[in-house]
Design a protein around this motif. Structure first.
Motif: not given
Length: 327
Positions: A210-229
């Motif tokens: 719940t907390w230990a993986g939150r940074w990893a999830a947000r980092a992937d969200d940031a790096l994937s934002w433009l490529p996903a679109r």
């Protein structure tokens, strides 16, 4: 062509590397697991995870767990970028074409179109033998419970993962390579692998993320934002029929991920089918259930996206080489 400042590969070398990586992928597929850098990343993340995330029966310590996850992710990212940067730097004294060939070989394991295509096609082949073989095959691709899936549900799972991983396994690594060289592609694959292994809100594998993986999830969200679109836009172009961006945006908002819904929504709208993960998302609910022919069409369109993305990046880098650098 002269080497770029600080030994950074010239755009022509990056362009050649993308072409080599895609050609290598089409011809040979994945390297053996013992030589695969993404497999190595997974092993490191698994080892770190035993330190980062508390056991499910332990009390949560949000600040400690979040800090541990962020620190472990960052240390791993620094190591990955340093290794990729070092490998790239070793090539700096070679001709641009030699850099391009070598970088292409090093880039290849960081993308995986052939494997994704073959695994999704195998789901359809397994369904032709029966529902149970289809469930078993799609279980190789998704983390959801497949035992309750009917034939349409198996196809929905396969098509959803095809669209999402088209970004994660192909477009995004190529995008970050074109932008930041081998370190950029390696950093993205580290982030995406960490999200796949750590980015859960709850218990997985006996540990609470719940907390230990939150940074990893947000980092992937940031790096994937433009490529996903970008992936979604390429999918819209690949099938040759018009869909309004506003309609796609409305579908993309239906998923918990800020990025996954873009390529999945594009594919659902293009095919005219609904893609559902029970209790999580429902895309294009007015669409029909997917049929066998939809898998073949989706694979063909995604193949065009891979070719189109590669061509666009190669053309852009070639133009930068010709017009963007002093003679």
């Amino acid at each position: 062509m002269q080497p770029d400042v600080l030994g950074w590969p010239v755009p022509a070398a990056l362009a050649l590397a993308i072409a080599v990586a895609l050609a290598w992928d089409a011809r040979f597929g994945e390297p053996p697991p013992r030589l695969h850098p993404v497999v190595g990343m997974g092993r490191v993340l698994a080892a770190l995870g035993r330190w980062v995330a508390p056991r499910a029966d332990e009390a949560q310590r949000p600040r400690r767990d979040f800090a541990a996850g962020a620190l472990a992710w960052t240390l791993g990212a620094v190591a990955v970028v340093a290794l990729a940067g070092g490998a790239q730097a070793l090539l700096s004294g070679t001709p641009w074409w030699a850099q391009g060939l070598a970088l292409g070989v090093l880039l290849k394991p960081l993308l995986a179109w052939r494997m994704l295509r073959d695994e999704v096609a195998a789901v359809e082949a397994a369904l032709a033998q029966g529902l149970e073989p289809g469930r078993a095959q799609v279980a190789r691709l998704v983390s959801r419970d497949v035992q309750a899936l009917d034939e349409a549900g198996v196809r929905q799972a396969a098509l959803s993962t095809l669209a999402e991983n088209l970004n994660d396994s192909v477009v995004a690594p190529l995008f970050w390579f074109a932008l930041a060289g081998l370190p950029g592609a390696a950093l993205y694959r580290w982030a995406n692998t960490a999200d796949a292994m750590w980015g859960y809100s709850g218990v997985r594998g006996g540990r609470d993320w719940t907390w230990a993986g939150r940074w990893a999830a947000r980092a992937d969200d940031a790096l994937s934002w433009l490529p996903a679109r970008l992936t979604a836009g390429l999918l819209l172009a690949a099938s040759g029929r018009g869909v309004r961006w506003r309609a796609l945006r409305a579908q993309a908002r239906r998923t918990p991920s800020p990025n996954g819904g873009w390529p999945m929504g594009a594919l659902a709208l293009r095919l005219g089918v609904r893609l559902v993960k029970p209790g999580v998302y429902a895309l294009h609910e007015d669409g029909r259930l997917p049929q066998r022919a939809d898998t073949a069409r989706a694979l063909a369109w995604c193949g065009r996206v891979v070719a189109g993305c590669g061509a666009l990046l190669v053309a852009g880098l070639a133009a930068l080489e010709v017009f963007g650098r002093p003679s």
